[in-house]
Design a protein around this motif. Structure first.
Motif: not given
Length: 267
Positions: A44, A75, A142
């Motif tokens: 990330t 996120w 993702d």
């Protein structure tokens, strides 16, 4: 760090190994990467570093993160707290509120420059066209392995793959695929995944001559970064990954549970 415009505008100090994907991205005219580092290494952070740099350089006009709905808030938090990017959540639970704020025929995706979108929400045919029409030129996907085809994948995978494939069809769109499990042991799903970066990667290496195969591998190496924990252990400093301990326990089923298990197995 003078080479990167974004470093003065982030609230995180990247580890040296986390800069590798960023440096790979900066060598590409249009960023196309599969970031497949192991769990806990910081995929990330790595993808957000690239996104922030492209935004600061003016090479990205916005950001769309496509992810499973249960990861959307994570996120949003990472982008806001560490990279000062305020992204709107586009989920089944939020989309009506967002649409009420739109003017006339304005789209949620044209109104908001930064969005985090549930992949399974947006993959539906009635929503795809609006998203693609207004999607920014920088997309992070993702859990990208759920967008691959092959190996008996179902309709949901086909819809996700079709969506990301249409996004990738724009040769100027920056695309970051993020997953800790890029390869399940079968070649077809892996080729399907990397073909989202470049259609040439769909070629079966076994069907081309050695010289062409080596050329294909060298090209893929410029678009793929994958490290295991052992690969970057020397860069961790005082940070250590938890040691995995394995133990097997045996037990005897009671008569009722044994009967239930037999019935389930028979079914």
């Amino acid at each position: 760090s003078d080479l990167f415009r974004s470093f003065g505008r982030i609230a995180v100090e990247p580890r040296p190994y986390q800069l590798v994907p960023l440096m790979m991205a900066m060598r590409q005219a249009t960023t196309r990467l599969l970031i497949a580092d192991d769990v806990g290494i910081g995929k990330t952070i790595e993808s957000c570093l690239i996104a922030k740099e492209l935004i600061e350089r003016g090479e990205a006009d916005g950001l769309a993160v496509l992810c499973p709905a249960h990861l959307a808030e994570q996120w949003q938090r990472e982008l806001r707290e560490k990279f000062h990017i305020d992204a709107e959540l586009v989920l089944p639970s939020t989309v009506r509120r967002l649409e009420r704020d739109c003017r006339g025929t304005e789209s949620v995706f044209s109104r908001h420059r930064f969005v985090i979108v549930s992949l399974d929400y947006i993959k539906a045919a009635r929503r795809v066209d609006d998203f693609i029409q207004h999607c920014p030129n920088l997309v992070i996907v993702d859990e990208a392995h759920t967008c691959s085809l092959g190996g008996g994948t179902g309709q949901a995978n086909h819809q996700r793959h079709r969506l990301v494939h249409r996004l990738a069809d724009d040769p100027e769109r920056h695309l970051l695929l993020v997953t800790a499990t890029p390869h399940n042991g079968k070649e077809d799903p892996f080729r399907s995944l990397v073909s989202l970066l470049d259609q040439e990667f769909e070629t079966n290496p076994e069907e081309v001559q050695d010289k062409e195969r080596d050329k294909l591998k060298r090209k893929l190496a410029k678009h793929l970064v994958q490290r295991r924990r052992g690969d970057i252990a020397q860069y961790l400093g005082t940070t250590e990954f938890p040691e995995r301990l394995e133990r097997e326990n045996t037990y005897k089923l009671g008569d009722d549970y044994k009967q239930l298990l037999d019935q389930v197995l028979a079914f």
